[in-house]
Design a protein around this motif. Structure first.
Motif, short mmCIF file in Angstrom:
data_model
loop_
_atom_site.label_atom_id
_atom_site.label_comp_id
_atom_site.label_asym_id
_atom_site.label_seq_id
_atom_site.Cartn_x
_atom_site.Cartn_y
_atom_site.Cartn_z
N ALA A 160 0.85 -1.05 -0.02
CA ALA A 160 0.18 0.00 0.08
C ALA A 160 1.16 1.17 -0.04
N ALA A 161 0.65 2.23 -1.15
CA ALA A 161 1.79 3.35 -1.24
C ALA A 161 1.14 4.64 -1.79
N SER A 162 1.79 5.43 -1.45
CA SER A 162 1.51 6.85 -2.14
C SER A 162 2.85 7.20 -2.82
N ILE A 163 2.99 7.17 -4.12
CA ILE A 163 4.23 7.11 -4.90
C ILE A 163 4.10 8.44 -5.78
N GLU A 164 2.98 8.24 -7.00
CA GLU A 164 2.95 9.11 -8.06
C GLU A 164 2.78 10.33 -7.75
N ASN A 165 1.81 10.75 -6.70
CA ASN A 165 1.43 12.05 -6.23
C ASN A 165 1.90 12.23 -4.57
N PRO A 166 3.25 12.69 -4.59
CA PRO A 166 3.53 12.89 -3.25
C PRO A 166 2.45 13.66 -2.33
N ILE A 167 2.45 13.39 -1.08
CA ILE A 167 1.63 13.88 -0.12
C ILE A 167 2.56 15.23 0.44
N THR A 168 1.62 16.30 0.57
CA THR A 168 2.26 17.59 0.84
C THR A 168 1.62 18.00 2.14
N LEU A 169 2.36 18.48 3.38
CA LEU A 169 1.68 18.71 4.59
C LEU A 169 2.32 20.29 4.81
N LYS A 170 1.38 21.28 5.34
CA LYS A 170 1.74 22.38 5.77
C LYS A 170 2.10 22.27 7.15
N PRO A 171 2.61 23.20 7.68
CA PRO A 171 3.22 23.10 9.08
C PRO A 171 1.83 22.89 10.07
N CYS A 172 1.88 21.95 10.85
CA CYS A 172 1.05 21.39 11.81
C CYS A 172 0.12 20.63 11.23
#
Length: 306
Positions: A263-275
């Motif tokens: 189970a993966a997230s590869i093609e579209n990286p996950i972006t997180l803002k601070p917090c």
């Protein structure tokens, strides 16, 4: 519910989870890695290499290692990132996750260190809940951005499954989907087969995959069902004969009894803002079958699961 922490001297402490019907799981603090999952009949569901190295800093070949903040070489870090090469801690504050009823569970956490900042310059907290129930293993990874700037990551739960004979195994649920073929310079193709079967090396990232995928093992008359949330992609890997012989911590014949379905997230990286925090979920379960080998209808299995 039973949770034991075991120190056996030659490797990192491990947590043994046991639920009332007899299913068990073992989790190492080193790497936050599940290294065993057995059903109530004491049958091992996960594959472990016959040449696995169990001493840090080498990750153990088998079980379910976590790839973070990079999967494979989709980035500039060491292959599959560094989370599987770090010592995790017991998480004393797993909120806001509720208790897992009728399951034996442990919460782990990995926080970035000053050393990590030299290789990946972002402060993070990676949490993992592992719980075992009757015929079921659930993993909930969470990533929190505790930095002052946004960051992006890829992540995978690399499931090494034990199978009777890779040549007799089918994977259902990925038909008609696009995939990136890592053996052909990550070119994009569309799956044409009704089910994925194996007669040679395979290393593919299937894209926009469904929430349920089934691994059908005809000889053992059982199906392993992978349910996932928050991870759109799925990696299918088996090194086959030639590549297996080139991998130092994998036995020459091990490829015959293993299959990786991640189970993966590869093609579209996950972006997180601070917090901000991201949460994924993976549930593995076993479906027994009374069908004779070759008579199992995987569509009935998939459609009959809720």
């Amino acid at each position: 519910m039973e949770v034991n922490i075991i120190n056996d001297g030659d490797r990192s402490p491990r947590i043994l989870l046991r639920e009332p019907t007899g299913s068990t799981a073992e989790v190492l603090l080193y790497g936050g890695q599940v290294v065993s999952w057995k059903n109530a009949r004491r049958e091992e569901i996960l594959f472990m290499s016959s040449k696995a190295v169990s001493k840090p800093p080498k990750p153990i070949r088998g079980g379910i290692p976590i790839c973070f903040p990079q999967v494979a070489n989709f980035g500039t870090l060491e292959q599959h990132g560094f989370a599987r090469n770090r010592l995790w801690s017991l998480d004393e504050d797993p909120s806001p996750l509720p208790p897992a009823n009728n399951q034996s569970m442990v919460d782990l956490v990995l926080k970035s260190t000053e050393e990590d900042l030299h290789t990946w310059p972002y402060r993070f907290e990676l949490r993992l809940r592992v719980s075992v129930g009757a015929g079921k293993l659930t993993m909930i990874p969470r990533v929190r951005n505790v930095d002052s700037k946004a960051f992006s990551f890829t992540i995978a739960l690399r499931n090494y499954f034990s199978v009777s004979d890779i040549s007799e195994v089918r994977v259902e649920g990925l038909e008609t989907l696009d995939y990136l073929d890592n053996l052909l310079k990550r070119e994009r193709y569309t799956e044409q087969a009704d089910a994925i079967t194996f007669d040679g090396e395979i290393d593919r990232v299937y894209l926009s995959t469904p929430t349920k995928i089934a691994v059908i093992d005809h000889e053992r008359k059982r199906t392993i069902v992978l349910r996932k949330e928050g991870m759109l992609d799925a990696v299918v890997w088996n090194p086959w004969e030639k590549k297996a012989k080139a991998i130092g911590d994998l036995g020459d014949e091990d490829y015959k009894t293993m299959l990786c379905l991640d189970a993966a997230s590869i093609e579209n990286p996950i972006t997180l803002k601070p917090c901000e925090e991201w949460k994924g979920r993976q549930e593995l379960s076993i479906v027994s079958s009374s069908y004779f080998s070759g008579q199992l209808d995987p569509r009935k299995v998939l459609n009959g699961l809720h």
